[in-house]
Structure formats: structure tokens, C-alpha cells
Design a protein around this motif. Structure first.
Motif, PDB file in Angstrom:
ATOM      1  N   UNK A   1       0.904  56.916  -7.359  1.00  0.00           N
ATOM      2  CA  UNK A   1       1.490  57.626  -8.506  1.00  0.00           C
ATOM      3  C   UNK A   1       1.897  59.020  -8.034  1.00  0.00           C
ATOM      4  N   UNK A   2       3.186  59.354  -8.101  1.00  0.00           N
ATOM      5  CA  UNK A   2       3.632  60.661  -7.589  1.00  0.00           C
ATOM      6  C   UNK A   2       3.101  61.838  -8.396  1.00  0.00           C
ATOM      7  N   UNK A   3       2.586  61.578  -9.609  1.00  0.00           N
ATOM      8  CA  UNK A   3       2.040  62.645 -10.451  1.00  0.00           C
ATOM      9  C   UNK A   3       0.515  62.593 -10.507  1.00  0.00           C
ATOM     10  N   UNK A   4      -0.106  61.729  -9.696  1.00  0.00           N
ATOM     11  CA  UNK A   4      -1.551  61.540  -9.756  1.00  0.00           C
ATOM     12  C   UNK A   4      -2.306  62.491  -8.836  1.00  0.00           C
ATOM     13  N   UNK A   5      -3.569  62.120  -8.542  1.00  0.00           N
ATOM     14  CA  UNK A   5      -4.397  62.936  -7.659  1.00  0.00           C
ATOM     15  C   UNK A   5      -3.954  62.746  -6.207  1.00  0.00           C
ATOM     16  N   UNK A   6      -4.706  63.347  -5.271  1.00  0.00           N
ATOM     17  CA  UNK A   6      -4.287  63.338  -3.873  1.00  0.00           C
ATOM     18  C   UNK A   6      -4.137  61.921  -3.330  1.00  0.00           C
ATOM     19  N   UNK A   7      -5.082  61.030  -3.631  1.00  0.00           N
ATOM     20  CA  UNK A   7      -5.009  59.654  -3.132  1.00  0.00           C
ATOM     21  C   UNK A   7      -3.770  58.947  -3.669  1.00  0.00           C
TER      22      UNK A   7
ATOM     23  N   UNK B   1      -6.200  41.382  -6.227  1.00  0.00           N
ATOM     24  CA  UNK B   1      -6.818  42.352  -7.129  1.00  0.00           C
ATOM     25  C   UNK B   1      -5.881  43.533  -7.322  1.00  0.00           C
ATOM     26  N   UNK B   2      -6.006  44.183  -8.452  1.00  0.00           N
ATOM     27  CA  UNK B   2      -5.167  45.320  -8.778  1.00  0.00           C
ATOM     28  C   UNK B   2      -5.335  46.446  -7.757  1.00  0.00           C
ATOM     29  N   UNK B   3      -4.234  46.998  -7.315  1.00  0.00           N
ATOM     30  CA  UNK B   3      -4.261  48.144  -6.418  1.00  0.00           C
ATOM     31  C   UNK B   3      -4.377  47.827  -4.952  1.00  0.00           C
TER      32      UNK B   3
ATOM     33  N   UNK C   1      -0.619  57.587  -1.340  1.00  0.00           N
ATOM     34  CA  UNK C   1      -0.187  56.182  -1.355  1.00  0.00           C
ATOM     35  C   UNK C   1       1.250  56.054  -1.836  1.00  0.00           C
ATOM     36  N   UNK C   2       1.627  56.823  -2.847  1.00  0.00           N
ATOM     37  CA  UNK C   2       3.006  56.772  -3.338  1.00  0.00           C
ATOM     38  C   UNK C   2       3.988  57.143  -2.235  1.00  0.00           C
ATOM     39  N   UNK C   3       3.667  58.185  -1.451  1.00  0.00           N
ATOM     40  CA  UNK C   3       4.546  58.578  -0.354  1.00  0.00           C
ATOM     41  C   UNK C   3       4.695  57.441   0.661  1.00  0.00           C
ATOM     42  N   UNK C   4       3.571  56.809   1.007  1.00  0.00           N
ATOM     43  CA  UNK C   4       3.605  55.669   1.920  1.00  0.00           C
ATOM     44  C   UNK C   4       4.474  54.538   1.372  1.00  0.00           C
ATOM     45  N   UNK C   5       4.193  54.161   0.148  1.00  0.00           N
ATOM     46  CA  UNK C   5       4.844  52.996  -0.440  1.00  0.00           C
ATOM     47  C   UNK C   5       6.344  53.221  -0.628  1.00  0.00           C
TER      48      UNK C   5
END
Length: 335
Positions: free
Chosen positions: A131-137, A199-201, A141-145
């Protein structure tokens, strides 16, 4: 994405990119540093990326490893694959990202961690696609994906091991509803294949949801070098690539017979203690058979764990100290 984004900087002779488009690359081998996210002091973190591209059109295969930072056999397999494939890719592309969870690896930890005081260490393989607006993790992950993974694959393979303290054979998760995923799993010739709806995520699940068939390969044990399993993993991926005509060579007429199951039962410690397994990997057990014995701090026997059903031993602890709830033995069976 129509072109790779070069930042104009070079580290250790390799260009830095903030996004990748393998279609824009020339045939041959390319090595980049992917600018994934910045730290709390504004310095960027960089992931190594290897792209091997053939002269002819063909499928784009993505191989990732290190989503869990302590699962190093997968990383070693990804690196060896890159060495093995030099000069061999004739069609399509193979993109290898061997160290996904850089913060976890640097901390010798399974989890992703950041300096955010409000964020706890977390299992990065529950955060995809991010999530580009989420926490650091989520942002990592959003940048990777968005900038590296999603737009550069038609097939995907994610390399792991069992979590620290326990062990696996060569073991693959595949969603049997997806024919291409099941085919890849069988072509890789593991010891065990689990029918895994996902599984989700989880990265494998997100690939499948994006209509990119994928599998997860578990390469033995965390933090312990197991060269025979690493070698088998690389050989299995090469067999998948031969089936896709990415590399040349005759495909095997038949495969090692893997145990294929769809039911997992995990036996966990009821209380803390020192637990000694009484079974081996891939051993067949029957209901009521002894699996492990637990001892207290004085070395006195406190509990015997037995099989709740017939099955095959998929995992067992290799770290004797087990807290309540920690995995002792995992069985796989067919429903």
C-alpha cells in the motif's frame, strides 16, 4: 511501464534503477541495483537484480528469494541460478531478485523491521501487494510490486525455506486449480507438493490473483547451507525453463515421484521444554505413533507427542527448545 527508469547513479559498477521494464532491454545479461525504499535518514536501500534476456520472444520468468530474511538456501539457489544461466537464455527473460527482504537479512531475522517506533517487526509475506499510503512495510512491498515485479513476469517462482528452528525437505506450494502452476511444481521434481489455494498477502497468492501462475519452493532449513537441496532447486527451475523453451535442452520424459497432498496438521508444544523428535523427514506414520518426547529443565520426561492421524512427516523441529505453541512436527496427508 514502458521503459526502465535509470537514476543516473552507479554503485559498484552497476546502474541504479527505480523501475524495470525488461522489454526495453537488449538481449544478454544485465545487473542493476533496484532503489526500493529509503531509510529513516533518507538513504536509499538497493536490491540486486539480474536479468538474462534471449534473442527471441518468449515468456518472462521471475525468480525471487529472501522474502524472509533468515531463509538463505533460497537466496543461494537464486544466485546459483543466475550463474548457471549466463549465455543460456535463448528466448524470453529470466529476472532474478535474490534478496527481497533486505532489512530482515541484514538483521539476520525472518521479519521485516523498520525504525518506525509505532511499527513492530512483521512477516513481509503477508503484506503483498502493499500500500503506497501504508506503513514502512506496506510502502516497501508496494515499491517492489509496482516497479519491479508485477510488470515483468508471465510465470513466477518464489524461493523460501522452513522457518528457523525447524526443517523441510524440498517442498512446493502450488494451487492445483491453476494448471501452469501444477505443471511447474511437478517439473521442479520436489519431494512434496501441497495443493495450496493461497493465503492473503502472500506473494505466491498475489501473483496468481494477477493471472501470473506461480509456485513457492521451500529449500530445506533456514540459516543452514544445504547444497544438495540448493542444487536440486536450480536443476528443477532449469527443467521448468526448458519446458518453456527459455533455455535449450531435452525435457525429462518422466519425473521424480513427489508426494502430493492437500491436508496439513501441525503438532505444537503444549508447554515449554526441550523436545527431541522421534521421526525423520518424509517418514510415513500412523495415527498414535510416537513423534517427539519433551523434557523439562531437569531432563525429566514431561510429555510424549503422537500422530493425530496417518500422514507423512513434512517438518520437525531441529531447535530443541520449544515454547508453548512452537512447531514440533508437521504432517501432510491426502484427504
Amino acid at each position: 511501464m514502458s521503459n526502465s527508469s535509470f537514476q543516473g547513479d552507479v554503485i559498484q559498477g552497476r546502474s541504479i534503477i527505480s523501475s524495470l521494464d525488461v522489454a526495453s532491454l537488449t538481449a544478454g545479461e544485465h545487473q542493476f541495483w533496484f532503489q526500493v525504499a529509503s531509510t529513516a535518514i533518507g538513504q536509499y536501500q538497493y536490491l540486486p537484480v539480474i536479468v538474462l534476456k534471449g534473442e527471441q520472444e518468449g515468456p518472462r520468468v521471475m525468480v525471487t528469494a529472501g522474502v524472509h530474511g533468515d531463509e538463505l538456501n533460497g537466496v543461494l539457489a537464486a544466485q546459483k541460478l543466475g550463474r548457471q544461466l549466463k549465455g543460456k537464455v535463448v528466448s524470453g527473460t529470466v529476472t532474478i531478485v535474490p534478496t527481497i527482504n533486505l532489512p530482515g537479512m541484514l538483521n539476520h531475522s525472518r521479519d521485516y523491521s523498520s525504525s518506525d517506533p509505532d511499527a513492530s517487526p512483521c512477516n513481509l509475506n503477508r503484506f503483498f501487494p502493499g500500500n503506497p499510503q501504508g506503513d514502512a512495510a506496506n510502502r516497501y512491498v508496494d515499491s517492489l510490486w509496482q516497479n519491479l515485479l508485477k510488470s515483468n513476469a508471465d510465470l513466477a517462482i518464489d524461493l523460501h525455506t522452513q522457518t528457523s528452528g525447524a526443517t523441510y525437505p524440498l517442498y512446493i506450494f502450488a494451487d492445483f486449480r491453476i494448471e501452469a502452476s501444477l505443471n511447474m511444481a511437478r517439473q521442479a521434481q520436489p519431494d512434496v507438493i501441497l495443493n495450496d489455494p493461497g493465503d492473503t498477502g502472500v506473494l505466491e497468492t498475489v501473483w496468481n490473483q494477477a493471472n501470473i501462475p506461480s509456485i513457492t519452493i521451500e529449500v530445506g532449513t533456514a540459516k543452514i547451507i544445504q547444497q544438495p537441496l540448493i542444487d536440486r532447486t536450480v536443476e528443477g527451475i532449469e527443467e521448468i525453463l526448458r519446458h518453456q523453451s527459455v533455455i535449450e535442452g531435452e525435457v525429462k520424459p518422466e519425473y521424480r515421484s513427489a508426494f502430493e497432498g492437500n491436508n496439513i496438521v501441525s503438532i505444537r508444544a503444549n508447554e515449554g521444554g526441550f523436545v527431541l523428535p522421534q521421526v525423520e523427514l518424509l517418514q510415513s506414520v500412523v495415527e498414535g505413533e510416537l513423534l517427539a518426547i519433551s523434557y523439562n529443565a531437569f531432563g525429566e520426561e514431561t510429555e510424549r507427542y503422537v500422530a493425530p492421524n496417518n500422514g507423512t512427516v513434512l517438518s520437525h523441529n531441529i531447535d530443541s527448545m520449544r515454547e508453548p505453541g512452537a512447531l514440533i512436527v508437521r504432517l501432510i496427508s491426502k484427504l
